[in-house]
Design a protein around this motif. Structure first.
Motif, mmCIF file in Angstrom:
data_model
loop_
_atom_site.group_PDB
_atom_site.id
_atom_site.type_symbol
_atom_site.label_atom_id
_atom_site.label_comp_id
_atom_site.label_asym_id
_atom_site.label_seq_id
_atom_site.Cartn_x
_atom_site.Cartn_y
_atom_site.Cartn_z
ATOM 1 N N GLY A 83 0.785 -1.219 0.000
ATOM 2 C CA GLY A 83 0.000 0.000 0.000
ATOM 3 C C GLY A 83 0.817 1.269 0.000
ATOM 4 N N VAL A 84 2.074 1.176 -0.432
ATOM 5 C CA VAL A 84 2.964 2.343 -0.462
ATOM 6 C C VAL A 84 3.001 2.906 -1.875
ATOM 7 N N SER A 85 2.877 4.208 -2.014
ATOM 8 C CA SER A 85 2.872 4.838 -3.336
ATOM 9 C C SER A 85 3.814 6.040 -3.350
ATOM 10 N N GLY A 86 3.984 6.615 -4.543
ATOM 11 C CA GLY A 86 4.877 7.754 -4.670
ATOM 12 C C GLY A 86 4.538 8.603 -5.867
ATOM 13 N N ARG A 87 5.300 9.705 -6.009
ATOM 14 C CA ARG A 87 5.080 10.657 -7.100
ATOM 15 C C ARG A 87 6.384 10.856 -7.867
ATOM 16 N N ILE A 88 6.253 11.010 -9.177
ATOM 17 C CA ILE A 88 7.409 11.327 -10.022
ATOM 18 C C ILE A 88 7.059 12.539 -10.868
ATOM 19 N N LEU A 89 7.909 13.544 -10.768
ATOM 20 C CA LEU A 89 7.782 14.735 -11.613
ATOM 21 C C LEU A 89 8.894 14.666 -12.654
ATOM 22 N N THR A 90 8.512 14.703 -13.928
ATOM 23 C CA THR A 90 9.512 14.646 -15.005
ATOM 24 C C THR A 90 9.073 15.588 -16.124
ATOM 25 N N SER A 91 9.711 15.444 -17.294
ATOM 26 C CA SER A 91 9.413 16.384 -18.364
ATOM 27 C C SER A 91 9.648 15.734 -19.720
ATOM 28 N N HIS A 92 9.455 16.506 -20.781
ATOM 29 C CA HIS A 92 9.838 16.060 -22.121
ATOM 30 C C HIS A 92 10.981 16.929 -22.630
ATOM 31 N N TYR A 93 11.805 17.405 -21.714
ATOM 32 C CA TYR A 93 12.930 18.286 -22.032
ATOM 33 C C TYR A 93 13.852 17.622 -23.050
ATOM 34 N N LEU A 94 14.153 18.308 -24.134
ATOM 35 C CA LEU A 94 15.027 17.854 -25.226
ATOM 36 C C LEU A 94 14.488 16.605 -25.931
ATOM 37 N N LYS A 95 13.245 16.247 -25.647
ATOM 38 C CA LYS A 95 12.641 15.029 -26.208
ATOM 39 C C LYS A 95 13.522 13.794 -25.934
ATOM 40 N N LYS B 50 2.047 1.780 -16.511
ATOM 41 C CA LYS B 50 1.764 0.413 -16.056
ATOM 42 C C LYS B 50 1.899 0.262 -14.539
ATOM 43 N N ILE B 51 2.606 1.160 -13.913
ATOM 44 C CA ILE B 51 2.925 1.005 -12.492
ATOM 45 C C ILE B 51 1.830 1.682 -11.675
ATOM 46 N N PRO B 52 1.006 0.896 -10.977
ATOM 47 C CA PRO B 52 -0.213 1.453 -10.375
ATOM 48 C C PRO B 52 0.023 2.356 -9.173
ATOM 49 N N ASN B 53 1.169 2.202 -8.509
ATOM 50 C CA ASN B 53 1.386 2.983 -7.281
ATOM 51 C C ASN B 53 2.296 4.191 -7.494
ATOM 52 N N ILE B 54 2.380 4.639 -8.757
ATOM 53 C CA ILE B 54 3.119 5.871 -9.054
ATOM 54 C C ILE B 54 2.182 6.852 -9.748
ATOM 55 N N GLU B 55 2.169 8.082 -9.258
ATOM 56 C CA GLU B 55 1.487 9.163 -9.960
ATOM 57 C C GLU B 55 2.565 9.990 -10.657
ATOM 58 N N GLN C 167 1.873 21.182 -8.843
ATOM 59 C CA GLN C 167 0.524 21.718 -9.048
ATOM 60 C C GLN C 167 0.350 22.287 -10.456
ATOM 61 N N ALA C 168 1.443 22.783 -11.028
ATOM 62 C CA ALA C 168 1.350 23.370 -12.372
ATOM 63 C C ALA C 168 1.594 22.341 -13.474
ATOM 64 N N ALA C 169 1.926 21.106 -13.108
ATOM 65 C CA ALA C 169 2.301 20.089 -14.094
ATOM 66 C C ALA C 169 1.071 19.344 -14.621
ATOM 67 N N THR C 170 1.279 18.638 -15.746
ATOM 68 C CA THR C 170 0.209 17.891 -16.414
ATOM 69 C C THR C 170 0.263 16.417 -16.028
ATOM 70 N N PRO C 171 -0.861 15.834 -15.571
ATOM 71 C CA PRO C 171 -0.851 14.396 -15.245
ATOM 72 C C PRO C 171 -0.546 13.559 -16.490
ATOM 73 N N LEU C 172 0.268 12.539 -16.317
ATOM 74 C CA LEU C 172 0.579 11.629 -17.423
ATOM 75 C C LEU C 172 -0.659 10.819 -17.781
ATOM 76 N N SER C 173 -0.952 10.713 -19.080
ATOM 77 C CA SER C 173 -2.115 9.959 -19.548
ATOM 78 C C SER C 173 -1.809 9.381 -20.917
ATOM 79 N N SER C 174 -2.624 8.434 -21.337
ATOM 80 C CA SER C 174 -2.455 7.851 -22.667
ATOM 81 C C SER C 174 -2.600 8.904 -23.751
ATOM 82 N N GLU C 175 -3.524 9.848 -23.540
ATOM 83 C CA GLU C 175 -3.739 10.898 -24.533
ATOM 84 C C GLU C 175 -2.493 11.785 -24.657
ATOM 85 N N TRP C 176 -1.899 12.128 -23.507
ATOM 86 C CA TRP C 176 -0.684 12.957 -23.539
ATOM 87 C C TRP C 176 0.435 12.226 -24.284
#
Length: 964
Positions: A82-94, A106-111, A178-187
């Motif tokens: 029941g442990v989860s976490g957050r990852i903030l990343t980007s598409h910097y330089l592609k 695919k990883i259910p316990n990461i936002e 707070q200003a970032a975009t949630p990762l999604s299939s559409e993104w």
């Protein structure tokens, strides 16, 4: 101030004010580096923190599939808790590949969120623990290279929840989050378009550049037809071997390291008039011919095949299958000296009659044998066949370190559990459970994934019927698979392999037919659905994916671990450790940093515990196993090995002989070696040295015996000088203890009888040392006895290298009650009287078995438990109160000058030795008097207290001791 706050203050003082101040390791600020020589990687503490945290927060600019892969097993365990976490990343330089983002989903316990901050390049990892957080910040992104091989600087800091630095991190992170975009299939779909356009632009720019010179790559390095580092050294060795007059040589080289290319380079160098290349499967021949043409060149007519319906007997270079050419009517077509150079691939099979017939028929100028696995379980000596000439040897670990193989990420995954139970035989499952098992398998296969755009996988099954049934069930779920077994024709196998390579199939399911002799470089996933019966077969199957290919960055290996007796073979195979020492194997489970390069080894927690259980329950020192390992080394050396030979050849741990036999000499008698006969007193001396010196736990005795062997007599001053030079403790108590051991006074009567009851060493009135006359006479009279004693002492020196001779005992090494009695300088072996603890000579060793056996008496079921890695809640003997004299002495130990030494083992399956956790101190006012039930149900008193360790238990050992 509680002890955690005090320790953190001490650590901050150590880190930022005075590094000479004593400080616990747990909270020390550290600079994290990738140091291959010492086996230190940034990945190791990161995984330790992840494994034990309550939540985690990552801020990383760049993420690769390989970097994410090394976390997946740990994240799966955290998800189960029941442990989860957050990852903030980007598409910097592609930089981040779209597939990496899909893997994150695919990883259910990461936002995951994507920031649009310009130039986002932050790298920070924060792990929240009870009462504190750990921060890792620096240069390392979430890539396998950054975490294992790149030159990176990162700082690891510890902060309590009110720490200012931690608050700053969270404030800055939360603002970006707070200003970032949630990762999604559409993104990801939108990003895929941008990513593809960027790559097209890069390719267009590349196309407009001037063409590259012939035989180079875009990076300016020579093309693959140039020998690699391994091949260059092997070629030098082979050339030197032939110049010495040798006519045969053996190359031992891990699968995927380029043995065929190596042989072609050597043929080119040797320039034979004619050559014969022999393999055991026809599928290999076409590839071998293609490789030889690249290296040697020449007209097509130079290359012929002798297999199946082909009979190109007159070609300059003949490539043959053993099944065809070894037939009498075919051998008769060739004169004995037809070929100047003969090569045999997979030569570990050469004990078969077909190979021996071929070897006896021909007399080439040079015969080369190539194999990845020369070890055999029968009596055939492959080394003798090649005149004991090992031209070159490189095994899996070295090949990975040299970047000769494709990196792999191994995942030891828990097999399907039916009603909560792991089964040893999946065939016993009901039809519904078989369906559920396939759903479970596909879930794990998809979760751990693969490198590259499409999967090309091999699935090794335990039975033909299972392979066929599973293939059908996978196909029904939309996968494209086929089952192959030994009854399928070579043509059918070739067709299926081509389909896999072309992407028409995703998986081939088989039992053992692809263990060796098959080359599918694009394989990017290997799935093991069978118990490991042999470490050799395990490495052969793992090796199917280790060839490099442009379509993959790494290969994923998913090993479904069930309730199998032979699970202990998994860490043996992965580490290459042949010692048969259970503690070594446990260490390879606790710490997998031995794996080199960008590869990683990961176990889900339940699978890990299954392997620990298998290690504990296995008999690794069965005589049959010892005899096989002994014969393998004897065959390699062409003589009876010494104990030091086992060390130098990374074979059996010599201590294994001490566990099973009075001495190595007694083992040699058991295997009926024609060794010289030793007298009963000589055998007893070897028994004593084996039982008391060989483990190397104290250097003092070993050093004195070595000096006596070389000098005959030793002045006390010379002995003291050598002790100091070797960094050993020198004190009156220790020197007296050494003499009590070597005079046998330390031992009880039963042990003295076993050891011959005659001192080995004596001291004169001036304190100078000499052998006892009986010992001295035996050494003068009997060369074999002298050799055996010298061998024991030299081997003991190698064992002593792992111990800190400046300390009484070495942290986290294992000791028995007898060892503790000796090293604490007690006058007698206290084993019969210590039980759980004993106060003597200003010391109190405390021995704790963490997991109590269900059958022990009620009055000894003490409540010993770690509160955390620093604090052990410990119970005295039963029938003790706060007023008991021994309890008062322990409570006042610091004031009374009594050292409390803590020894812990997981359970009784570990034998008589315990991990030494260092000294501890009573945590004032924690002692409480309680009661427990005796065998008759009556209440009896006992005292519980907290003992604070001077050193927090190392995280991997702590997890092992406390894990279920």
């Amino acid at each position: 101030m509680d002890h955690s706050t005090r320790h953190l203050n001490e650590s901050l003082n150590w880190g930022f004010i005075n590094h000479e101040q004593e400080s616990p390791e747990r909270y020390k600020p550290k600079l994290l580096l990738n140091d291959r020589q010492n086996g230190d990687y940034i990945l190791t503490p990161l995984l330790d923190e992840l494994q034990h945290c309550l939540s985690f927060t990552f801020s990383v600019a760049f993420i690769t599939e390989s970097g994410l892969a090394v976390l997946k097993a740990h994240l799966a365990d955290l998800h189960a808790r029941g442990v989860s976490g957050r990852i903030l990343t980007s598409h910097y330089l592609k930089f981040n590949h779209p597939k990496t983002f899909r893997e994150l989903l695919k990883i259910p316990n990461i936002e995951v969120r994507l920031t649009e901050l310009s130039g986002f390049h932050a790298k920070g990892y924060v792990f929240r623990h009870p009462g504190h957080s750990t921060i890792i910040m620096g240069s390392a992104n979430l890539t396998a290279a950054a975490l294992k091989t790149n030159y990176e600087w990162n700082v690891k800091l510890t902060s309590f929840e009110n720490g200012g630095l931690l608050a700053q991190f969270h404030a800055e992170f939360d603002k970006a989050w707070q200003a970032a975009t949630p990762l999604s299939s559409e993104w990801i779909e939108a990003y895929q378009i941008m990513y593809t356009e960027t790559r097209k632009a890069d390719k267009k720019l590349q196309a407009e550049l001037p063409p590259l010179p012939e035989n180079t790559t875009p990076y300016g390095v020579l093309s693959p037809v140039q020998p690699n580092k391994m091949q260059r050294q092997a070629l030098r060795n082979l050339g030197a071997l032939r110049e010495s007059g040798a006519r045969r040589g053996l190359v031992i080289s891990a699968t995927g390291t380029g043995k065929t290319y190596l042989s072609a380079f050597d043929v080119k160098s040797a320039a034979p008039r004619r050559m014969l290349f022999v393999v055991h499967r026809e599928q290999i021949l076409n590839q071998a011919i293609s490789d030889y043409r690249k290296i040697i060149g020449g007209p097509d007519s130079d290359y012929g095949m002798f297999s199946g319906d082909r009979r190109d007997a007159e070609a300059k270079y003949v490539f043959a299958t053993i099944q065809t050419i070894s037939k009498a009517e075919h051998l008769s077509l060739f004169a004995a000296d037809t070929f100047d150079y003969i090569l045999i691939d997979e030569v570990h099979k050469a004990g078969a009659a077909s190979y021996l017939n071929l070897i006896e028929h021909f007399s080439p100028k040079f015969l080369l044998g190539m194999t990845a696995t020369p070890e055999r379980t029968d009596t055939f000596n492959i080394y003798e066949l090649f005149d004991y000439h090992i031209a070159y040897e490189i095994r899996l670990q070295e090949a990975l370190e040299e970047d000769m193989l494709c990196p792999f990420h191994y995942f030891g995954v828990t097999d399907y559990r039916c009603n909560g139970e792991l089964l040893a035989d999946a065939s016993a499952l009901s039809e519904d459970d078989r369906e559920r098992r396939v759903d479970y398998l596909t879930e794990k296969i998809e979760y751990y994934g693969h490198s590259g755009e499409s999967v090309r996988g091999l699935i090794f099954c335990s039975r033909k019927a299972e392979a066929a049934e599973l293939s059908a069930m996978l196909n029904a779920r939309g996968y494209r698979t086929a089952a192959l077994d030994g009854t399928d024709s070579p043509e059918e196998r070739e067709r299926r392999i081509n389909q896999l390579e072309q992407g028409e199939l995703q998986y081939i399911l088989t039992v053992d037919i692809f263990n060796e002799g098959i080359d599918i470089p694009s394989i990017n996933q290997v799935v093991m659905l069978r118990q490991t019966q042999s470490s050799i077969v395990f490495i052969q199957q793992l090796g199917r994916g280790l060839r490099k290919h442009e379509s993959k960055e790494f290969v994923t290996v998913i090993d479904f671990i069930g309730n199998y007796q032979n699970n202990y073979l998994i860490p043996i195979a992965l580490s290459g450790d042949k010692s048969q020492n259970k503690d070594n194997i446990r260490r390879h489970m606790k710490d997998t940093s031995y794996i080199r390069g960008l590869s990683s080894i990961n176990f889900e927690e339940v699978a890990r515990q299954q392997i620990f259980k298998s290690i504990s329950e296995s008999n690794l020192t069965a005589f049959k196993l010892l005899r096989e390992a002994y014969l393998e080394l004897k065959n390699r050396l062409n003589r009876i090995p010494l104990l030091m030979d086992f060390v130098e050849n990374h074979s059996l741990d010599p201590l294994i002989f001490a566990d099973k036999f009075p001495s190595y000499y007694h083992f040699l008698l058991r295997v009926r070696e024609p060794v010289p006969s030793l007298s009963q007193p000589e055998q007893q001396v070897l028994t004593m040295l084996t039982g008391e010196m060989l483990n190397g736990k104290r250097r003092h005795e070993i050093l004195l015996l070595d000096m006596l062997l070389k000098q005959g007599a030793v002045a006390k001053s010379d002995y003291l000088e050598r002790l100091r030079a070797d960094g050993c403790r020198v004190g009156v108590d220790t020197l007296e203890s050494v003499m009590r051991v070597l005079s046998l006074e330390f031992f009880n009567e039963q042990a003295r009888q076993k050891y011959g009851n005659t001192p080995l060493v004596r001291q004169d009135d001036d304190g100078n040392y000499s052998f006892h006359p009986a010992m001295a006479e035996a050494l003068r009279r009997d060369d074999y006895f002298l050799q055996s004693v010298s061998d024991l002492i030299q081997t003991a020196f190698t064992k002593n290298e792992q111990y800190d001779n400046k300390a009484t005992m070495t942290l986290y090494k294992k000791y028995s009650r007898k060892d503790a009695s000796k090293l604490l300088n007690w006058d007698k072996d206290g084993t019969p009287t210590i039980f759980g603890y004993k106060i003597k000579n200003g010391t109190c060793p405390i021995f704790v078995t963490y997991k109590k056996h269900e059958n022990i008496g009620a009055s000894t079921k003490y409540q010993d438990e770690f509160v955390n890695a620093e604090v052990l809640q410990w119970s005295t003997r039963s029938r003790r109160t706060l007023q008991s004299e021994e309890v008062q002495l322990i409570l006042d130990a610091d004031r009374e000058g009594i050292e409390l030494h803590i020894f812990v083992k997981k359970d009784d399956s570990e034998g008589p030795e315990y991990y030494y956790l260092g000294q501890a101190h009573y945590d004032g006012k924690s002692a409480v008097e309680s009661t427990m039930a005796d065998e008759n149900g009556n209440s009896i008193p006992v005292v519980h207290m907290n003992l604070v360790l001077e050193h927090a238990v190392e995280s991997k050992l702590y997890g092992y001791l406390t894990g279920d």
